[in-house]
Design a protein around this motif. Sequence first.
Motif, PDB file in Angstrom:
ATOM      1  N   ALA A 103     -21.560   3.122 -26.938  1.00 29.47           N
ATOM      2  CA  ALA A 103     -22.207   1.968 -26.323  1.00 29.47           C
ATOM      3  C   ALA A 103     -22.228   2.115 -24.808  1.00 29.47           C
ATOM      4  CB  ALA A 103     -21.472   0.690 -26.706  1.00 29.47           C
ATOM      5  N   VAL A 104     -23.218   1.489 -24.190  1.00 34.22           N
ATOM      6  CA  VAL A 104     -23.307   1.426 -22.731  1.00 34.22           C
ATOM      7  C   VAL A 104     -23.381  -0.042 -22.332  1.00 34.22           C
ATOM      8  CG1 VAL A 104     -24.469   3.654 -22.662  1.00 34.22           C
ATOM      9  CG2 VAL A 104     -25.837   1.552 -22.617  1.00 34.22           C
ATOM     10  N   LEU A 105     -23.102  -0.312 -21.087  1.00 40.37           N
ATOM     11  CA  LEU A 105     -23.162  -1.686 -20.601  1.00 40.37           C
ATOM     12  C   LEU A 105     -24.599  -2.192 -20.669  1.00 40.37           C
ATOM     13  CD1 LEU A 105     -21.735  -4.096 -19.183  1.00 40.37           C
ATOM     14  CD2 LEU A 105     -22.362  -3.012 -17.009  1.00 40.37           C
ATOM     15  N   PRO A 106     -24.838  -3.349 -21.318  1.00 42.89           N
ATOM     16  CA  PRO A 106     -26.203  -3.866 -21.395  1.00 42.89           C
ATOM     17  C   PRO A 106     -26.791  -4.143 -20.007  1.00 42.89           C
ATOM     18  CG  PRO A 106     -24.784  -5.001 -22.958  1.00 42.89           C
ATOM     19  CD  PRO A 106     -23.883  -4.175 -22.080  1.00 42.89           C
ATOM     20  N   ALA A 107     -28.091  -4.052 -19.916  1.00 42.90           N
ATOM     21  CA  ALA A 107     -28.777  -4.354 -18.664  1.00 42.90           C
ATOM     22  C   ALA A 107     -28.474  -5.786 -18.236  1.00 42.90           C
ATOM     23  CB  ALA A 107     -30.285  -4.171 -18.834  1.00 42.90           C
ATOM     24  N   ARG A 108     -28.305  -5.984 -16.930  1.00 45.17           N
ATOM     25  CA  ARG A 108     -28.107  -7.277 -16.304  1.00 45.17           C
ATOM     26  C   ARG A 108     -26.793  -7.942 -16.716  1.00 45.17           C
ATOM     27  NH1 ARG A 108     -32.442  -8.034 -13.500  1.00 45.17           N
ATOM     28  NH2 ARG A 108     -31.713 -10.079 -12.785  1.00 45.17           N
ATOM     29  N   ASP A 109     -25.857  -7.153 -17.241  1.00 46.36           N
ATOM     30  CA  ASP A 109     -24.568  -7.706 -17.649  1.00 46.36           C
ATOM     31  C   ASP A 109     -23.556  -7.553 -16.517  1.00 46.36           C
ATOM     32  OD1 ASP A 109     -22.317  -8.649 -18.887  1.00 46.36           O
ATOM     33  OD2 ASP A 109     -22.504  -7.404 -20.677  1.00 46.36           O
ATOM     34  N   GLY A 110     -23.701  -8.390 -15.508  1.00 40.29           N
ATOM     35  CA  GLY A 110     -22.751  -8.411 -14.410  1.00 40.29           C
ATOM     36  C   GLY A 110     -22.982  -7.319 -13.384  1.00 40.29           C
ATOM     37  N   TRP A 111     -22.088  -7.304 -12.393  1.00 44.45           N
ATOM     38  CA  TRP A 111     -22.234  -6.368 -11.277  1.00 44.45           C
ATOM     39  C   TRP A 111     -22.206  -4.913 -11.742  1.00 44.45           C
ATOM     40  CZ3 TRP A 111     -24.362  -7.005  -6.905  1.00 44.45           C
ATOM     41  CH2 TRP A 111     -24.227  -8.175  -6.162  1.00 44.45           C
ATOM     42  N   ALA A 170     -23.771  -3.601 -14.004  1.00 48.70           N
ATOM     43  CA  ALA A 170     -25.106  -3.184 -14.406  1.00 48.70           C
ATOM     44  C   ALA A 170     -26.025  -2.909 -13.218  1.00 48.70           C
ATOM     45  CB  ALA A 170     -25.737  -4.254 -15.301  1.00 48.70           C
ATOM     46  N   ALA A 171     -25.585  -3.221 -12.007  1.00 51.10           N
ATOM     47  CA  ALA A 171     -26.416  -3.010 -10.826  1.00 51.10           C
ATOM     48  C   ALA A 171     -26.443  -1.534 -10.425  1.00 51.10           C
ATOM     49  CB  ALA A 171     -25.888  -3.853  -9.659  1.00 51.10           C
ATOM     50  N   GLU A 172     -27.531  -1.139  -9.798  1.00 58.85           N
ATOM     51  CA  GLU A 172     -27.641   0.172  -9.162  1.00 58.85           C
ATOM     52  C   GLU A 172     -27.361   1.321 -10.141  1.00 58.85           C
ATOM     53  OE1 GLU A 172     -25.375   0.228  -5.536  1.00 58.85           O
ATOM     54  OE2 GLU A 172     -26.032  -1.802  -4.996  1.00 58.85           O
ATOM     55  N   GLY A 173     -27.926   1.225 -11.331  1.00 54.92           N
ATOM     56  CA  GLY A 173     -27.820   2.329 -12.273  1.00 54.92           C
ATOM     57  C   GLY A 173     -27.047   2.045 -13.532  1.00 54.92           C
ATOM     58  N   GLY A 174     -26.187   1.037 -13.531  1.00 53.34           N
ATOM     59  CA  GLY A 174     -25.476   0.653 -14.738  1.00 53.34           C
ATOM     60  C   GLY A 174     -24.322   1.575 -15.094  1.00 53.34           C
ATOM     61  N   VAL A 175     -23.755   1.352 -16.294  1.00 53.66           N
ATOM     62  CA  VAL A 175     -22.579   2.089 -16.753  1.00 53.66           C
ATOM     63  C   VAL A 175     -22.873   2.681 -18.129  1.00 53.66           C
ATOM     64  CG1 VAL A 175     -20.090   2.046 -17.111  1.00 53.66           C
ATOM     65  CG2 VAL A 175     -21.136   0.373 -15.560  1.00 53.66           C
ATOM     66  N   THR A 176     -22.819   4.001 -18.219  1.00 50.57           N
ATOM     67  CA  THR A 176     -23.020   4.689 -19.492  1.00 50.57           C
ATOM     68  C   THR A 176     -21.778   5.443 -19.956  1.00 50.57           C
ATOM     69  OG1 THR A 176     -23.893   6.659 -18.382  1.00 50.57           O
ATOM     70  CG2 THR A 176     -25.486   4.966 -19.050  1.00 50.57           C
ATOM     71  N   GLY A 177     -20.803   5.627 -19.078  1.00 54.63           N
ATOM     72  CA  GLY A 177     -19.574   6.305 -19.444  1.00 54.63           C
ATOM     73  C   GLY A 177     -19.816   7.657 -20.078  1.00 54.63           C
ATOM     74  N   GLY A 178     -19.129   7.898 -21.194  1.00 54.65           N
ATOM     75  CA  GLY A 178     -19.277   9.172 -21.893  1.00 54.65           C
ATOM     76  C   GLY A 178     -20.215   9.109 -23.069  1.00 54.65           C
ATOM     77  N   SER A 179     -21.136   8.148 -23.059  1.00 52.01           N
ATOM     78  CA  SER A 179     -21.990   7.906 -24.232  1.00 52.01           C
ATOM     79  C   SER A 179     -22.810   9.123 -24.653  1.00 52.01           C
ATOM     80  CB  SER A 179     -22.928   6.724 -23.958  1.00 52.01           C
ATOM     81  OG  SER A 179     -23.774   6.992 -22.849  1.00 52.01           O
ATOM     82  N   GLU A 180     -23.090  10.016 -23.707  1.00 54.23           N
ATOM     83  CA  GLU A 180     -23.880  11.212 -24.026  1.00 54.23           C
ATOM     84  C   GLU A 180     -22.995  12.441 -24.256  1.00 54.23           C
ATOM     85  OE1 GLU A 180     -27.119  11.076 -24.547  1.00 54.23           O
ATOM     86  OE2 GLU A 180     -27.034   8.922 -24.132  1.00 54.23           O
TER      87      GLU A 180
END
Length: 446
Positions: free
Chosen positions: A47-55, A57-67
Amino acid sequence: MHLGRLALAGCATALATVALLPPPATAAGTAHGAGAGRGSGSDPARAVLPARDGWGAAEGGVTGGSEARRGHDITVSTRAELADALARTGDEPTIIRIDGTIDANTDDAGNPLGCDDYATDGYSLDAYLAAYDPATWGRDDPSGPLEEARAASAALQKERVVLPVGSNTTIIGADDDARLLGATLDVRGADNVIVRNLTFEDSFDCFPQWDPTDGEFGEWNSEYDSLVLYGSTHVWVDHNTFTDGRRPDAEQPRYFGRLFQQHDGQLDIVRGADLVTASWNVFTEHDKTILIGNSDGASADDRGRLRATFHHNLFHNVTERAPRVRYGQVDVYSNHFRQDEGAAYGYSFGIGIESALVAEYNAFTLPDGLGAADTVHRWTPGTSMTARGNWVNHRPADLVAAHNAANPDAPLGDDAGWRPELRRQVTHPVAVPFVVDHWAGAGRLR
């Protein structure tokens, strides 16, 4: 304000629906369930952080090790395996799955280590207490061989319990009972990190330092936060439980008349860390809970950074710092702050230098004798916070007005100077206790 509604599947109680407040007009988006993440499929580790889910999600968001590719999706069940996996990540997207309980205070063979195993150079607590008793030592900082032995002993424990986390990493509980015992995840100078579905228990310091100049009577100060974000960016902290667990402060001894404090923070965001979302976590049975900005003098690192969002978290029996804020634009909404009768309580929101805290649609459940005026502590003159739509003990409450009425010589302004735009789901404070208490914390990913 018009209220939407989100059906609660399987709920047979009188609270059959949960009232949702619409996000700000500039923050359009579909409301999602508790901690849902884009791209998760059937595997929450991707899973990655959904769009617009808090700070976060700004400036590129959070994907961690999802790939993460084959070889970088690792399951670990011992401290040695966890340390090795963290050391091998580099900047390659990596998923680390925690299986069962990992005790950081163990050697490489998995044998448990106690405080006596770290003590070196003649250190013992009895000797330390005798050497630095204020009745004989006075109010000077501890110095000399025993203080040096304490510092050397502390360094040995630090080598075991502090585990560095690199960029592009997801650390997640492999099952509902995954637990890190006595550990610090140190996210330092990293970018794009996700931490989910873990119970952090009892990150304790064997060797607290006595500081006779801390406050009127002195204090014992300890190291080791459960999770520290130091100069890191784009971090999502979701569905975790933070607790002192087996070593509650209430059961600790007192030396020199002060609590022998072996715990520091549960989640600290410091030294230029930025763009953080903390959602659906439980913070419980702790004193100094969340610190955002750890020094008034860190303006060069912190000014314009320390942007963080906290939503749908449960703060249960925490004494203070939920959070305490310096410098950052911090959005705290739809959280439940619950104190049991007899639990120590100082305040929830700490307003420090140049802080810009927005606290909206939160619910407070407090015992008799505590009210809205107790929820806020102003540390720095001339500071402000925005507080709208909050409820205390099932009634609407103006937190700033209550604070100012109780503290006429230390007023707080009522405008933090900004408006949050990154909110996906805002729950009405009437429904917050039900929603948060049922869905927040480790083991509740859905």
